[in-house]
Each structure stands twice: as C-alpha cells, then as structure tokens.
Design a protein around this motif. Structure first.
Motif, short mmCIF file in Angstrom:
data_model
loop_
_atom_site.label_atom_id
_atom_site.label_comp_id
_atom_site.label_asym_id
_atom_site.label_seq_id
_atom_site.Cartn_x
_atom_site.Cartn_y
_atom_site.Cartn_z
N LEU A 11 -12.61 -6.97 4.66
CA LEU A 11 -13.19 -7.15 3.34
C LEU A 11 -12.05 -7.41 2.36
CD1 LEU A 11 -15.65 -7.05 1.45
CD2 LEU A 11 -15.43 -4.55 1.42
N THR A 13 -11.36 -8.43 -1.62
CA THR A 13 -12.09 -8.47 -2.87
C THR A 13 -11.12 -8.30 -4.04
OG1 THR A 13 -13.98 -7.52 -4.06
CG2 THR A 13 -12.51 -5.99 -2.92
N ASN A 17 -14.06 -5.04 -8.74
CA ASN A 17 -15.36 -5.25 -8.07
C ASN A 17 -15.91 -3.96 -7.49
OD1 ASN A 17 -15.34 -7.94 -8.69
ND2 ASN A 17 -14.77 -8.64 -6.63
N LYS A 19 -17.96 -2.61 -4.06
CA LYS A 19 -18.24 -3.04 -2.69
C LYS A 19 -18.81 -1.88 -1.87
CE LYS A 19 -16.98 -7.34 -2.79
NZ LYS A 19 -17.97 -8.42 -2.57
#
Lengths: 114, 116
Positions: A11, A13, A17, A19
């Motif tokens: 992942l 990002t 953000n 998540k």
C-alpha cells in the motif's frame, strides 16, 4: 487455503490520507492482533482483540483503530497518515488469550507513506 | 514488562554446518512460553519451535532444537545440517502464561545467512 490473510500486500499512499488494511482468519480463532514491524525489523504489538475485550498498546497513536465486523475479521484503520507510519503491519490470530501455541501470522502489509 | 534480547544481529555459516542463535530474556513470571519464529524474504512469520517453561526437556523439531536454561533465562536455537532455505530473520519471542496485554514480545532478530 491461507490461514490468516491480509489485503493489500502493498500500500503506497500520500501523507494525510486515510487507509484500511483488512485481515481475515479461517482458523476458527477468537483472538486477533495487529503488530507493526519497523524498518529495523522490530515487531511490536499494537492491538489485541477478542469479541469482548480490546487491549491497546499505550504507544499507539489514536489515529490507528481496529474494527472487527465478526470473529474472523480484524481490520486496521489509519487516519491522517504520517511518514513515520511507513512499516510492515502484521495481523495474527490465536485461540483465546492463552495462545499456548503462539500466534498464526498473516504475510504482512507493507505500507509506504510518501 | 518482559524484554527479549538477541545479541547477534547477523550470522553467516556454510551449508550443512550447525549454527546456534542466542536469546536471553528478562521476566519475573514463573510460567511462560518461549518461541522461535522464522521470517524468510517472503516476509511470512513462521513458527519454528516452542518451549513451555515448566518443562525441563528441550523442544526439538527435526533439525531445530533449543537449549532452554530457565535459571539463566536463556533460550538458544540450534539448527543442524543447515540448508539454503534456512536463510531468514529469526526472532525469539516470549509470552507469559495467559497471554495478556504484552502478547508475544519479540527480540530484535538475528539475520541468518546460509552460504552455498
């Protein structure tokens, strides 16, 4: 069949953000955990959870929260991601708090915050 | 709280040799469990062997055995006839009986490299 499965495996990002990392176990275990492995490979417990009790490691920021829709799942939600959150996150499970036979781990999720 | 210490950050041996990884721990508990986990490059955490503190007999699993010294709080892992597939990070871990908030407490790991 994978005993403890995590998604996603990777992942990437941006900072700020929100998540989630999903975890599912098909072992019939009733207790699940989240661990963080830092860049030096050190593993540290974040949460321990069964259907009645949640234990939070005091060092875990409140931006992190576990959510369990049922006994087989324990998802990890992270709000307002920071660079320092980059790590590998492992889900694990055991039968009860006793865990005499240790934990069964998922294969980890490598989170990279940029 | 418990602490687990692995004093060897990295070790390298030739294939087929025997290697011993060290682990010491600190606890005031009398009943507990000790574990060795293997983490190969695939990242998967694999349980290698476990030891119950109330058992004096050292645990053995095929080529893997432990030397458990309760009084010295020492729990070393011996790998016999090492194979290339044994290359991995090895973590020693402690858990008090009944689990609890600390869960499994890990050492910092030893990176074992098996050379062909």
């Amino acid at each position: 069949d994978t005993a403890v499965s995590q998604t996603p495996k990777y992942l990437v990002t941006q900072m700020g953000n929100d998540k989630s990392i999903k975890c599912e176990q098909n072992l019939g275990h009733d207790t699940m955990y989240w661990y963080k492995q830092d860049s030096k490979k050190f593993l540290k417990i974040m949460f321990s959870y069964n259907n009645k009790e949640l234990i939070i490691n005091e060092t875990v920021p409140n931006r992190f929260s576990p959510k369990s829709p049922d006994k087989a799942h324990l998802n990890l939600h992270i709000n307002s991601l920071e660079l320092g959150d980059s790590a590998v996150y492992f889900c694990a499970s055991s039968q009860g708090w006793q865990a005499d036979y240790g934990y069964t781990f998922g294969s980890g999720t490598r989170l990279t915050v940029v | 709280a418990q602490t687990v210490t692995q004093s060897q950050p990295e070790m390298s041996v030739q294939e087929a040799e025997t290697v011993t990884l060290s682990c010491t721990y600190d606890t005031s508990e009398n009943n507990y469990y000790l574990f060795w986990y293997k983490q190969p490059p695939s990242r998967q955490m694999i349980l290698v062997i476990r030891q119950e503190a109330y058992k004096q007999q050292n645990a053995t699993e095929n080529r893997f055995s432990v030397n458990f010294q309760k009084a010295a709080k020492s729990f070393s892992l011996k790998i016999s006839d090492s194979q290339l597939g044994d290359t991995a990070m090895y973590f020693c871990a402690f858990m008090k009986q009944g689990g609890g908030a600390d869960g499994l407490t890990f050492g910092k790991g030893t990176h074992l490299i098996i050379q062909p």
